[in-house]
Every structure is written in structure tokens, then in C-alpha cells.
Scaffold this active site. Sequence first.
Site, PDB file in Angstrom:
ATOM      1  N   GLU A  54      13.225   2.392  -5.772  1.00  0.00           N
ATOM      2  CA  GLU A  54      11.824   1.993  -5.687  1.00  0.00           C
ATOM      3  C   GLU A  54      11.266   2.554  -4.392  1.00  0.00           C
ATOM      4  O   GLU A  54      11.799   2.306  -3.310  1.00  0.00           O
ATOM      5  CB  GLU A  54      11.691   0.463  -5.715  1.00  0.00           C
ATOM      6  CG  GLU A  54      10.260   0.015  -5.976  1.00  0.00           C
ATOM      7  CD  GLU A  54      10.098  -1.502  -5.952  1.00  0.00           C
ATOM      8  OE1 GLU A  54      11.102  -2.233  -6.039  1.00  0.00           O
ATOM      9  OE2 GLU A  54       8.945  -1.943  -5.809  1.00  0.00           O
ATOM     10  N   ASP A  65       3.277  -8.102   1.331  1.00  0.00           N
ATOM     11  CA  ASP A  65       4.426  -7.770   2.173  1.00  0.00           C
ATOM     12  C   ASP A  65       4.497  -8.558   3.463  1.00  0.00           C
ATOM     13  O   ASP A  65       3.490  -8.824   4.110  1.00  0.00           O
ATOM     14  CB  ASP A  65       4.416  -6.272   2.506  1.00  0.00           C
ATOM     15  CG  ASP A  65       4.790  -5.438   1.304  1.00  0.00           C
ATOM     16  OD1 ASP A  65       5.764  -5.810   0.615  1.00  0.00           O
ATOM     17  OD2 ASP A  65       4.102  -4.446   1.029  1.00  0.00           O
TER      18      ASP A  65
END
Lengths: 272, 427
Positions: A54, A65
Amino acid sequence: MTDVIDNRISQCFSSLKKEGRKALIPFVTAGDPDEETTLAIIAGLEKAGANIIELGMPYSDPLADGPVLQRAAQRALAAGMTPTAYLELIRRARVQTQLPLVGLVYVNTILQYGWEAFGREAAEAGLDGIVIPDLPQEARHYNGKPLSPLPLTEIRLVAPTSQQRIKNIVSNAQGFVYCIAALGVTGVRKHLTDLATDLEPFMATVTRYSACPTALGFGISSPEMVKDIRHLADGFIVGSALVEKLEAGINAGSGITPAMNFIQSLRDALDQ
Amino acid sequence: MSSKLSSPITEYYGEFGGRYVPETLMNALEKLEEAAVEALADPLFMEDYRYLLVHYAGRETPLYEAENLARHLGGARIFLKREDLNHTGSHKINNVIGQALLAQRMGKKHIIAETGAGQHGVATATICAKMGLSCQVFMGEEDIRRQAVNVSKMKLLGATVTSVTSGTGTLKDATSEAIRSWVARVEDTFYIIGSVVGPHPYPSLVREFQKVIGEETRVQILNREKRLPDVVIACVGGGSNAMGIFHPFLQDTSVELIGVEAAGFGLSTPYHAAAINGGSVGVIHGMLTRLMQDDVGGILPVHSISAGLDYPGIGPEHAHLASTGRVVYEAVTDDEAVKAFRLLSEKEGIIPALESAHALAYAAKLAPTLPQSNIMVVNLSGRGDKDMDTIMNSMKGELTHGKSQSTESKPSDRRHRQPNFPMLFIP
């Protein structure tokens, strides 16, 4: 998206299933700290037993995040990573590996590049799938028009909080279902108890409504943790824990080796 | 008050709005929407809300005719909607009362909020103290440094102030961090957003709790002057005070509505926060709107002397009203805002917030061009106590260097400005 049988992601999960193994899916931020290192990391990850890579496109304000991946994004952006450079990096990665490559790209990056152009060029470059962490199905509108399906496997996310939404999200899922293992943003959770408390019923709900492979991500940090939850999904995504080790290794001058050893230890834990 | 729609909560305004957030938040936003639709239609809920507006916030606020200012400028009559006289010193209290009541109704005990200048943070900490809710406010480290008094107030009121060090350490980063924190605690925590921004249903919800400003203004001017105003002016950062005063006038096509953005050092420089005048369409903080971004979609750091306008996005309903042309969006520089700040202080004995001074600065440009029969309403969204350090610094600069720190502005701005802003005596 229609070639479910032919694409690398589905092939990966079906051959692992035959072998009775789990997919190990490491995440790295593209261009952190530079493009050459990212390519070296991808090679190292494959060697260490990764099944799918990924690759995150860094974004200025990544809402999903935590601090580790925010720092990685800042480093990559400061080093000059752009969507164009990202697509070129995928092209180069595709030359060196046949592993499935899944992009993680925030929606505004794609909208500003051009939704259709990005999808077409990413597919041409060799990207297999894409995760857009801030684009739920309901928000697929731009310029007052619906956003068309991309010519990539669009990986859908479900969270333990999705509850009654799970059925709609996972039915007709492609590639794999990205199951969020911890509430909150990405980032290392030291202990199993720091993951969502209701992982078992959550995963049971997901598999009730979908035959698509599942992958757990967010917070997965150690071989011990992986051993404890490996029965819950077909694959495991490891981002912040890996990036943290890359950051530490590069800062300490020991390079990417300690991080690759960490991935190898996760591989061993999954295969035991 | 009447609406053609069954609920005033709408997801999209033309092409703008929506819900561009991580999946973890989707369920909570759906529940919030459901609760908001029910609450706004519940007369008992609205009665509680209005009770607190009157007895706690001190509404209604006056609509004051600034005769000295109008005489000084020459031209239109100027009325100030005195939101600065609310408890906690700005319009922010209207919204936090509504959202805190909604949090209580939903059984949430923990409140989080973001703040830039600290006005929304203080308002949130205030209502949490009154209602016995725990409160955590996210504030950029740069803003914490600039707004020490508001930080102390929030702490005194029992809130935890969390310093945000990511990005530029300002409002955009505080908002991102509040959203990130909410993702982790979404089950028991209510996020009180401070403006008409963010994912659906926040832009509608905040507007519904702020439209009391315009509803009062409309009644007040009709009672006093027996007619509607010709122009209504408000500053726009995220845009809650502006949506609040504009919304009840949207159907009154004779009323010109003007939003005033922060032009910072000037629209021709990168140092401004004018999302309509200088931005483009994209996604920020869960909404599709206009924002300041680079050519690959990265959110740009922005600048305004006013911390409350120092935000790269704008509410999606404003983006829509700009595209339909119903509201016109202008921009004024730091320099012009500071001059308006001083002008109102000197002429009317009212020290405005630097945010509100942007609306005043544009009013000061426009008033002399209009006949004396015209009526202009300016939303005085907050008071200026919090800005005294900024103003003193700016005046110091003027004294020692013969000009203020921010000198770049469009030539046309200068031309407009000079007759309206004669040299002021600096003690």
C-alpha cells in the site's frame, strides 16, 4: 473493476487462501524520505514477505492519519512529491515487482488532478487498487455530478462504528474490505486492548454480508498482536508501526534494514 | 422562520457541502443529523434554546445607529448589530448554546471544540461550565501564544486546552486535530464546531443557531424604520456571523448582502485568507467548498491579522451564495481593518473585534458612495478586547516606521481608502 478474477489483488488473496496463509500488507508513504528509498523499501518489503504494497500519496492535511504518518507526509511533500511524481513512482515500482499495488490517496488530491485522468493514469502506471480515506459512498459528488467508478479496484473502508452501514458498504465490495481495527486515526497501538473492543462481532458482521476478502488495519504494531488477531481477517495492514521504524532507522543511520526485519517478524507470526 | 423544506438541515448547497470524512465518523454524523432535525422541530428544545439566549447570553442584542460614524463618512446611515454585547463577547455563544443543548439531548457528556482566536473556545468552555459537561479545546500553538488571555479564560472555566503543533499551528490545524480526536471518541463525545463549516450537518446546524442574528435585525429595523435595509455587511472567515445575519434576508431581493473576506497583505500577495476572492473549489475539513489550495490540492497556509478570519476554507453555503450571486464577497486588507478598528473606537466609543473591523472597513468604503436615505446594517460580530495586543503592536510599527506593518494592498484599495481614513491622532 470487472476483471475480478484476473486482477492481482484477487489473485493474491485466492492463492494465499489455497495455501492457508494470510496477506501481509505494509503501507509506506511515497517519497519518504525520497523516491529512490521508496523503491528500495518496496523491494525490501517483497523480500521480507509482503503480499500487497500500500503506497500512500502524501497530503498536507491528512484527516485520517496520526502523527507518524503526518510526519511522513510532511517529509515526502518537502522532498517534492507530487501526484505526477507519484504516478511515475508507481510506474517504476511496477517494473520491479509483480505484487499488487494499492494507493492511498486523499480525495482532494484526485479532484484537483482530475478524477478521471488520475484513475486512467494510475491504472496505466500499474496501480491495482485505491483507498480514498475521506470519500464515503454518499460523498461521491463533484461539480454537482456523481463521480464515476475509477478503472481501479476501489477498496472500501468499514469501521466498528459503521454498524448498520456495514451491509451497504461491503455488499459488492471489490479486492478486499479494509476493516478499521482501532477507533481513531492511524497510529501504533501498543496493546491488543487498545484496538476496538468489539473486533470479533465486527468482523463477523462484515463476513456475513460479503464474501470479499477482509484486511484489518489501523494500530497493528507487533508480531504478538498479529498472532492474537490473525484468525479474524484474510490480511493485515501495517502502516504507522513500519513507518516509525523506517523513520528511526533512517535517523539513526541504520537504513531500512531494521524495518524490513520487523516486516519479516510479522510474516513469521502470520505463518506460524 | 417559515421554510419551504421540511427541515432546514440540507446536505448540499448547489454543488457545495457534503460529507467527505473517514468512515469512522459517518455513523456519528448520521445520528447527529437525525437528532438535529428532530431537535430543531421540537418546540420544547427551541424554547430551552431561546431561554438561554435571553437569560444567559443577554439577547436580544441592540441594533444601534452609529450616527457619528455615518456623519464622519458621509452617505448612508449605518446601523450596527451589536453581537459584541453578548455574553463572552461575540456571536459565538448563540451557536454553542444550541449545540450544547443538542449534546445534552443526545446524552453526550464530553465536548470537544477547535478555536482560532479563542472566542469559540471560550464560548464553548463557558457553556460547558454552566451545563456540567467536560470540555477539551484544540488550539494551534501559534494561536495559544497570540491569545494568552483567552487560554487563561478557558482554563479558568474548567476546559482542557490542547496545543496543536502540526502544520502551521493555527485554526486549520486545530480543526483537523479536533476532527481526528473525535474519530477516536465518537461514541461518547460531541464535537461543537465553531462555524458554518465541516461535514454535513454542521453547516446547516450552525446557521440555524446563528440565524437569530438576522431574525432580530429584520424585526428591529422594520419596527424602527418601517422598511428593510438596503445593505447588510458581515465579515467572513468560516462565515457563521455572516450566515446568521444574511439568512433571514435571502428572500428579500431588495437587500444587498455583502460578505467581507480577509485580504491580509493584499489579494495580489499569497498572504490572505480570501477563499471566495482568491481560492478554488475543493475539499477541506469534510466539506466541498472554496478554499485556498495549491495546484495539487494541498491546503495552503493563509494569513489575516485577525485570528478568527485566518482560515483557508469557507462555509459551503457561502460558496453557493457566491456562485449564484445572491451575496457579493469583497475583501479588505489588514491595514484597512486596523484603521476601521480605530475609527469605530474613536467615533463611537465601541472597540470592535478585528474580524468585525473587516466588515466595518468595507462599510466605510461603501457608505460615502450611497445616498443618505440608504440604510446599511453592519454585523458587529464581536468586541475587540482580545485584539488589543495586536493593535498596539500595529500602532507601534506605525509610530516607529511611519507606516503599519502590512502595507501591500491593491492600488484601487488605496484610492478608496484615503478620503475615508484621514490620519488619526495617535496618543
